[in-house]
Each structure stands twice: as structure tokens, then as C-alpha cells.
Design an enzyme around this catalytic site. Structure first.
Site, PDB file in Angstrom:
ATOM      1  N   GLY A  59       0.926  -1.153   0.020  1.00  0.00           N
ATOM      2  CA  GLY A  59       0.047   0.148  -0.043  1.00  0.00           C
ATOM      3  C   GLY A  59       0.805   1.243  -0.079  1.00  0.00           C
ATOM      4  O   GLY A  59       2.092   1.229   0.322  1.00  0.00           O
ATOM      5  N   CYS A  86       5.360  -6.327   1.830  1.00  0.00           N
ATOM      6  CA  CYS A  86       5.412  -4.755   1.766  1.00  0.00           C
ATOM      7  C   CYS A  86       4.897  -4.058   2.805  1.00  0.00           C
ATOM      8  O   CYS A  86       5.046  -4.484   3.844  1.00  0.00           O
ATOM      9  CB  CYS A  86       5.309  -4.302   0.603  1.00  0.00           C
ATOM     10  SG  CYS A  86       6.125  -2.773   0.211  1.00  0.00           S
ATOM     11  N   TYR A  87       3.909  -3.269   2.599  1.00  0.00           N
ATOM     12  CA  TYR A  87       3.168  -2.615   3.827  1.00  0.00           C
ATOM     13  C   TYR A  87       2.545  -3.546   4.537  1.00  0.00           C
ATOM     14  O   TYR A  87       2.561  -3.234   5.850  1.00  0.00           O
ATOM     15  CB  TYR A  87       1.981  -1.749   3.012  1.00  0.00           C
ATOM     16  CG  TYR A  87       1.526  -0.756   4.158  1.00  0.00           C
ATOM     17  CD1 TYR A  87       1.898   0.524   4.372  1.00  0.00           C
ATOM     18  CD2 TYR A  87       0.315  -1.190   4.922  1.00  0.00           C
ATOM     19  CE1 TYR A  87       1.137   1.442   5.354  1.00  0.00           C
ATOM     20  CE2 TYR A  87      -0.300  -0.534   5.992  1.00  0.00           C
ATOM     21  CZ  TYR A  87       0.172   0.736   5.997  1.00  0.00           C
ATOM     22  OH  TYR A  87      -0.406   1.560   6.809  1.00  0.00           O
ATOM     23  N   HIS A 182       7.597  -7.836  -3.841  1.00  0.00           N
ATOM     24  CA  HIS A 182       6.323  -8.110  -4.030  1.00  0.00           C
ATOM     25  C   HIS A 182       6.499  -9.501  -4.891  1.00  0.00           C
ATOM     26  O   HIS A 182       6.823  -9.539  -6.206  1.00  0.00           O
ATOM     27  CB  HIS A 182       5.852  -6.939  -5.183  1.00  0.00           C
ATOM     28  CG  HIS A 182       5.527  -5.762  -4.383  1.00  0.00           C
ATOM     29  ND1 HIS A 182       4.213  -5.744  -3.811  1.00  0.00           N
ATOM     30  CD2 HIS A 182       6.034  -4.738  -3.827  1.00  0.00           C
ATOM     31  CE1 HIS A 182       3.983  -4.588  -3.265  1.00  0.00           C
ATOM     32  NE2 HIS A 182       5.318  -3.803  -3.325  1.00  0.00           N
ATOM     33  N   GLU A 184       3.927 -10.904  -6.121  1.00  0.00           N
ATOM     34  CA  GLU A 184       2.851 -11.324  -6.961  1.00  0.00           C
ATOM     35  C   GLU A 184       3.239 -10.513  -8.190  1.00  0.00           C
ATOM     36  O   GLU A 184       2.642 -10.922  -9.376  1.00  0.00           O
ATOM     37  CB  GLU A 184       1.482 -10.514  -6.671  1.00  0.00           C
ATOM     38  CG  GLU A 184       1.476  -8.957  -6.437  1.00  0.00           C
ATOM     39  CD  GLU A 184       2.180  -8.427  -5.110  1.00  0.00           C
ATOM     40  OE1 GLU A 184       3.333  -9.103  -4.536  1.00  0.00           O
ATOM     41  OE2 GLU A 184       1.862  -7.418  -4.520  1.00  0.00           O
ATOM     42  N   SER A 235     -20.029  -5.715 -29.539  1.00  0.00           N
ATOM     43  CA  SER A 235     -19.318  -5.255 -30.712  1.00  0.00           C
ATOM     44  C   SER A 235     -18.754  -6.668 -31.445  1.00  0.00           C
ATOM     45  O   SER A 235     -18.289  -6.302 -32.605  1.00  0.00           O
ATOM     46  CB  SER A 235     -18.027  -4.703 -29.986  1.00  0.00           C
ATOM     47  OG  SER A 235     -17.185  -5.625 -29.548  1.00  0.00           O
ATOM     48  N   GLY A 236     -19.042  -7.711 -31.009  1.00  0.00           N
ATOM     49  CA  GLY A 236     -18.482  -8.992 -31.633  1.00  0.00           C
ATOM     50  C   GLY A 236     -17.113  -9.124 -31.108  1.00  0.00           C
ATOM     51  O   GLY A 236     -16.498 -10.071 -31.270  1.00  0.00           O
ATOM     52  N   GLY A 237     -16.590  -8.241 -30.321  1.00  0.00           N
ATOM     53  CA  GLY A 237     -15.233  -8.602 -29.715  1.00  0.00           C
ATOM     54  C   GLY A 237     -15.136  -9.423 -28.486  1.00  0.00           C
ATOM     55  O   GLY A 237     -16.326  -9.727 -27.944  1.00  0.00           O
ATOM     56  N   VAL A 238     -14.174  -9.965 -28.187  1.00  0.00           N
ATOM     57  CA  VAL A 238     -14.026 -10.967 -26.883  1.00  0.00           C
ATOM     58  C   VAL A 238     -15.029 -10.485 -25.639  1.00  0.00           C
ATOM     59  O   VAL A 238     -15.636 -11.151 -25.196  1.00  0.00           O
ATOM     60  CB  VAL A 238     -12.672 -11.493 -26.831  1.00  0.00           C
ATOM     61  CG1 VAL A 238     -12.859 -12.484 -25.660  1.00  0.00           C
ATOM     62  CG2 VAL A 238     -12.245 -12.121 -27.856  1.00  0.00           C
ATOM     63  N   ASP A 239     -14.723  -9.253 -25.080  1.00  0.00           N
ATOM     64  CA  ASP A 239     -15.000  -8.748 -24.106  1.00  0.00           C
ATOM     65  C   ASP A 239     -16.445  -8.626 -23.964  1.00  0.00           C
ATOM     66  O   ASP A 239     -17.122  -9.015 -23.222  1.00  0.00           O
ATOM     67  CB  ASP A 239     -14.449  -7.525 -23.567  1.00  0.00           C
ATOM     68  CG  ASP A 239     -12.903  -7.693 -23.761  1.00  0.00           C
ATOM     69  OD1 ASP A 239     -12.367  -8.649 -23.562  1.00  0.00           O
ATOM     70  OD2 ASP A 239     -12.251  -6.681 -23.778  1.00  0.00           O
ATOM     71  N   SER A 240     -17.017  -7.918 -25.056  1.00  0.00           N
ATOM     72  CA  SER A 240     -18.375  -7.670 -24.872  1.00  0.00           C
ATOM     73  C   SER A 240     -19.339  -9.178 -25.231  1.00  0.00           C
ATOM     74  O   SER A 240     -20.344  -9.221 -24.821  1.00  0.00           O
ATOM     75  CB  SER A 240     -18.903  -6.580 -25.910  1.00  0.00           C
ATOM     76  OG  SER A 240     -18.724  -7.022 -27.109  1.00  0.00           O
ATOM     77  N   SER A 241     -18.528  -9.982 -25.924  1.00  0.00           N
ATOM     78  CA  SER A 241     -19.302 -11.361 -26.221  1.00  0.00           C
ATOM     79  C   SER A 241     -19.484 -12.084 -25.042  1.00  0.00           C
ATOM     80  O   SER A 241     -20.416 -12.670 -24.840  1.00  0.00           O
ATOM     81  CB  SER A 241     -18.562 -12.063 -27.405  1.00  0.00           C
ATOM     82  OG  SER A 241     -18.390 -11.342 -28.543  1.00  0.00           O
ATOM     83  N   LYS A 381      -7.404 -10.466 -19.699  1.00  0.00           N
ATOM     84  CA  LYS A 381      -7.683 -10.948 -20.927  1.00  0.00           C
ATOM     85  C   LYS A 381      -8.023 -12.546 -21.056  1.00  0.00           C
ATOM     86  O   LYS A 381      -8.763 -13.014 -21.446  1.00  0.00           O
ATOM     87  CB  LYS A 381      -6.967 -10.434 -22.026  1.00  0.00           C
ATOM     88  CG  LYS A 381      -7.449 -10.531 -23.344  1.00  0.00           C
ATOM     89  CD  LYS A 381      -8.271  -9.200 -23.561  1.00  0.00           C
ATOM     90  CE  LYS A 381      -8.918  -9.298 -25.161  1.00  0.00           C
ATOM     91  NZ  LYS A 381      -9.770  -8.315 -25.262  1.00  0.00           N
TER      92      LYS A 381
END
Ligand code: XMP
Length: 525
Positions: A59, A86-87, A182, A184, A235-241, A381
Site C-alpha cells: 500500500g 511490503c506494507y 512483491h 505477485e 461489438s463482436g469482440g471477445v470482452d463484450s461477447s 484478458k
């Protein structure tokens, strides 16, 4: 499967830019975790979540400031393993009786440290480090101003770096572990091993999968939306689909998708998207064919930003028009991903130059008065793709290259005409077909043709031609922020050029764009 069935890990968030990466590392290990801001983690919440282990994130604050964030006191007697990062390490130390100094105050041999460092092991053994130190030292990523100056009672040192004598510490009797770096982030290349050891010690069985994530996401959507109507810009893109498919599974017919067809799509794209969602998956999809409107407004425009702005504005107008017709719509679903969330959170407010005014189906204006449903906000993604597979979207669809909101408009530098768009669509289809035939599609982040605003002289048969030149583009990239051009063989390029010229009337010259990003951008405009 109900959430109660899963082993749970609680991440107490102290506001690090990379807290979500902790969750990501855990998810890769099939561990279910919840991130809660430190303010919300009361003794009651802790008892309610009943985690099998707790991680304290990094943080931006300093534990030396009075009133700075702390973990709930009951955590120390809760009886589960705790890992402070860390923090998180620093608050653990001060809460348990150690000491932390601010960056400029020396003591305990530590100083502020940012960037790559190497940790070496001490003589003591600790299960957290099992199989970790490959060459007797490990690269880690440090990012701290303050440092631990005195360990809390019961803690020992298990690893040190030149500027962090307490790089890895633990109180084995209480199962408390604390690291200054870190684990991660990717710059700690073997950081995942520490998480793996930590969850193993805590007794996790690795019962968390994308299928389980899907079930919980569906429950959350149902709870948020109730019996109200939701609209989703497709939109036909992966995210909106994936967003649409997930919502459909959660709330069925309460979802209406609006697919705005601006006439700037690739060959057969509008038809294919609508066929898949409407005909195969039974979603309610409004195919808003507004080709005339968009191409009409774009006529005579050749400036890239003007074109982008016209498309962005019309898109919102059109979307709003259709959305208004959907009775009782109270929610707008968006495919916002976690990287979009981090970018907006970490934005420092400093002066930055607009390279391009991006437009996509996300980011529709708040004035629409709709509440947002963003079920992908916690995903990266590749996780969205995994979720898409889980939802039964075809692999060919999920693995598609990204396609920009303004579509072919930005692949047609200069003035856009219908004739040029038709030529571009055909050339692009041949090019992508070539890439698929040669098995290269999945190696490439994005590939497309741009039609150039020049005509050149050629000779075909015995005749003179005077047709357009086009440029092929193909890049590799991880996130679209930087990119390298793809190193095709000359044979592939030659064969593709020949096919395009033979099969696409209107093009008589093909070039290959070998510009990386930076200094170029992926799209031509
Ligand atoms: P650039 O050209 O900026 O592209 O290097 C980076 C990535 O973003 C895509 N892109 C867009 N996506 N709306 C979008 O949704 C836009 O306005 C837009 N402009 C570029 C581009 O295709 C590449 O994947």
C-alpha cells in the site's frame, strides 16, 4: 457449487496498485480469494468469511503515520496463516511489537528500495521457501520507502537483500510470514512458488476453477439485477461477447443486446456475430444497421481524429436511441476488464498527450442514467477467454484478434469511400485466410490490411493498371501497448501479395509494414 463449498483466502487490501495480481497468482493455483479494503475488514467480517489464510497487500501509506491503515487485531489470534507483503509486512511488524522506519531514517540497516533486487537465504529453514532459491539467490521486485528496523518478537530472518536485511521473515510458531518485496509481480520471476508454498501450508485443496468463477459471477449478476432489464452493447469482440453470454446465462431474456453496425466491419462480420448470438445462442439482439448514417457523416472527412470523433459520437447517439426503446431498462452491461480498472485507478493526473481518442462499446456516457453491470471487472484478458470457453463460445470466436471500435475507418487513411471499404474488406479476408492456412493466426496478436490513399501503376497481362496500394500489418504483443512486427517469411509475403492482387480487383501493389510500436502505433490512424 455454492461459494461456501470453497476454501477461501482473504486478501486485505491496503491500496497497492498490484493487489489484484495477488488474486491472479492465487487463481492460477485454483484458490478462491476475496479482496476486501482494509477499512471493511472488521472482526465480524473476518469471522463471516472464515478464511483459511490471509494475505496483507502492499500500500502507498506509511505505517509511521498516526492513523495509518492496520489489519484487524483479531487477525493475530484467528489461528490461520498470514502473509504480509511490503506494507503488509510493515503493519504486521508494528502491530506485533516490532518497529518500522521511514525512508529517510536509517536503522536496522535498511533503506528505500525500488526495482530489481536479489535476495539470498539465511541459514534457517522455512517451508515458505521450499524449492525457491534456485542459485542461492532469487530476483525479486522491491518498491518500498519505509523498512522494518526491528522484528516483532518471535520472528526470524529467512532471506536478505543488500538494502533489506528483513526481506523474508517469519514467526513459524504462529504461521506468520512477511516479505518486503512483491512476489505477485512478474519481475519476481519465481514469486508464484511462494504463493504455492503458502497455500499448501494453509491446506488449500485447489478447488477453484473458471467454472466455479462463472457460477459465482452468475449469482452476483442475479442479485444485482433482480427482475430488471439490462442492455448490453455487443461489438463482436471477445470482452463484450463474453459479457453478453454470461448475462444471458444469468438472466436470460432480461438481457437485450444492441449491435451497432456502422458499416465499417470486416467481411461478413455483422452477419456472423448476429447469427451466432441470435440464432445459435438465442440472445435478444437488435442489429442496428446504421451504415448510411455513419458513412454519410464520414463523407469527405480525412483527418484521423475527426473521423474517430464522428464515429464515437454517432455510436453513442445510436446506442442511446435503441436503448431508449427497450422498456424498463435499468442496467447497462459493459465488458470492462481489470487492466482498464487499474489504469483508471493508477492514473496520476499528470499531463499526458492524447495519441488517439479511443472509442469502443465500453465507456458509454453516464448521462444515460443506467446502472452499470461489469461482470469482468476482476478478470484479465486470458481469463475472459477461459470464461468464454466455459460459457460455450466457440474457440474460433474467443481467439479472434482484437478489432477497434472505429473499425475499418482507421484502416483507410484519408477519405473513406464505399468503394475503398469494399476493396479493403476483400483484401483483408484473403490476408486472414492466408494466415489461417499457414497456421499463424494464434501466434499473431493482430493482423489486418490497410488500404492506402495512393494509386500506383502496374502491369497485368498486357495491360496497364492504376489501382490502390495496400499495406499488410501483423504484430505480436502482450497487451497492445507495445508491439513488434511479425517476422513472416518472404515466401509467405510473396504468396499473399500474389493472392491479393489476383483475387481483389482494385489493388495492384502490396507492401508489408515493418514498424514496431513505438514508434508506430498498431493501427494506421
Ligand atoms: P494503437 O493503434 O493505439 O492500437 O497502437 C492499440 C490497440 O487498440 C486498438 N484500438 C482501438 N480499440 N477503440 C478500440 O476499441 C479504438 O478507438 C481503438 N483504436 C485502436 C487497436 O486495434 C490495437 O489492438
Amino acid at each position: 457449487m455454492d461459494i461456501i463449498d470453497h476454501d477461501r483466502l482473504l486478501i486485505i487490501d491496503f491500496g497497492s496498485q498490484v493487489t489484484q495480481l495477488i488474486a491472479r497468482r492465487l487463481r492460477e493455483l485454483n484458490v478462491y480469494c476475496e479482496i476486501h479494503p482494509y477499512q471493511n475488514v472488521t472482526d465480524e467480517l473476518l469471522a463471516q468469511i472464515a478464511p483459511k489464510a490471509v494475505i496483507l497487500s502492499g500500500g502507498p501509506d506509511t505505517v509511521t503515520r498516526e492513523g495509518s491503515p492496520r489489519a484487524p487485531e483479531s487477525l493475530w489470534t484467528f489461528g490461520v496463516p498470514v502473509l504480509g507483503i511490503c506494507y503488509g509486512q510493515q503493519t504486521m511488524m508494528v502491530q506485533l511489537g516490532g518497529d518500522v522506519h521511514g525512508g529517510k531514517i536509517s536503522g536496522g540497516g535498511g533503506t528505500a528500495e525500488f526495482g530489481r533486487a536479489f535476495v539470498t537465504p539465511s541459514d534457517a529453514q522455512c517451508e515458505l521457501l521450499a524449492g525457491w532459491f534456485a542459485d542461492d539467490k532469487e530476483q525479486v521486485w522491491m518498491s518500498h520507502g519505509d523498512h522494518v528496523a526491528k522484528l516483532a518478537p518471535g520472528f526470524e530472518v529467512y532471506g536478505t537483500s543488500p538494502n533489506a536485511p528483513y526481506a523474508i521473515t517469519a514467526d513459524l510458531s504462529r504461521n506468520f510470514y512477511a516479505v518486503q518485496f512483491h512476489p505477485e509481480v512478474h519481475h519476481t520471476p519465481n514469486g508464484a512458488k511462494l504463493f504455492e508454498n503458502f497455500i499448501k501450508m494453509a491446506g488449500f485443496t485447489g478447488d477453484w476453477t473458471m467454472g466455479a468463477y462463472k457460477d459465482i459471477a452468475i449469482d452476483k449478476i442475479r442479485e444485482q439485477v433482480g427482475d430488471k432489464q439490462v442492455i448490453c452493447g455487443l461489438s463482436g469482440g471477445v470482452d463484450s461477447s463474453v459479457t453478453a453470454a454470461l448475462l444471458h446465462e444469468a438472466i436470460g431474456d432480461q438481457l437485450t443486446c444492441v449491435f451497432v453496425d456502422h458499416g465499417l466491419l470486416r467481411k461478413d462480420e455483422g452477419k456472423d456475430v448476429v447469427a451466432m448470438f441470435r440464432d445459435n445462442m438465442n440472445l435478444k439482439v437488435i442489429h442496428a444497421d446504421e451504415t448510411e448514417l455513419f458513412l454519410g457523416e464520414l463523407e469527405g472527412q480525412s483527418d484521423p481524429e475527426t473521423k474517430r470523433k464522428i464515429i464515437g459520437k454517432l455510436f453513442i447517439d445510436v446506442f442511446q436511441k435503441y436503448a431508449n426503446e427497450i422498456e424498463g431498462a435499468e442496467f447497462l452491461a459493459q465488458g470492462t476488464l481489470y487492466p482498464d480498472v487499474i489504469e483508471s485507478v493508477s492514473f496520476t493526473g499528470g499531463p499526458s498527450v492524447t495519441i488517439k481518442s479511443h472509442h469502443n462499446v465500453g465507456g458509454l456516457p453516464e448521462k444515460m442514467g443506467l446502472k452499470l453491470v461489469e461482470p469482468l471487472r476482476e478478470l484479465f484478458k486470458d481469463e475472459v477467454r477461459a470464461l468464454g470457453r466455459e460459457l460455450g463460445l466457440p474457440a474460433s470466436f474467443i481467439g479472434r484478434h482484437p478489432f477497434p471500435g472505429p473499425g475499418l475507418a482507421i484502416r483507410c487513411p484519408g477519405e473513406i469511400t464505399r468503394a475503398k471499404l469494399d476493396i479493403l474488406r476483400e483484401a483483408d479476408a484473403v490476408y486472414i485466410d492466408q494466415i489461417r492456412k499457414h497456421g499463424l493466426y494464434d501466434e499473431i496478436w493482430q493482423a489486418f490490411v490497410a488500404i492506402l490513399p495512393v494509386r500506383t501503376v502496374g502491369v497485368m497481362g498486357d495491360g496497364r493498371t492504376y489501382d490502390y496500394a495496400c499495406a499488410l500489418r501483423a504484430v505480436t504483443s502482450v497487451d497492445g501497448m507495445t508491439a513488434d512486427y511479425y517476422p513472416y517469411s518472404h515466401e509467405f509475403l510473396g504468396e499473399t501479395a500474389t493472392r491479393i492482387i489476383n483475387e481483389v480487383p482494385g489493388i495492384n501493389r502490396v507492401t508489408y509494414d515493418i514498424t514496431s510500436k513505438p514508434p508506430g502505433t498498431i493501427e494506421w490512424e
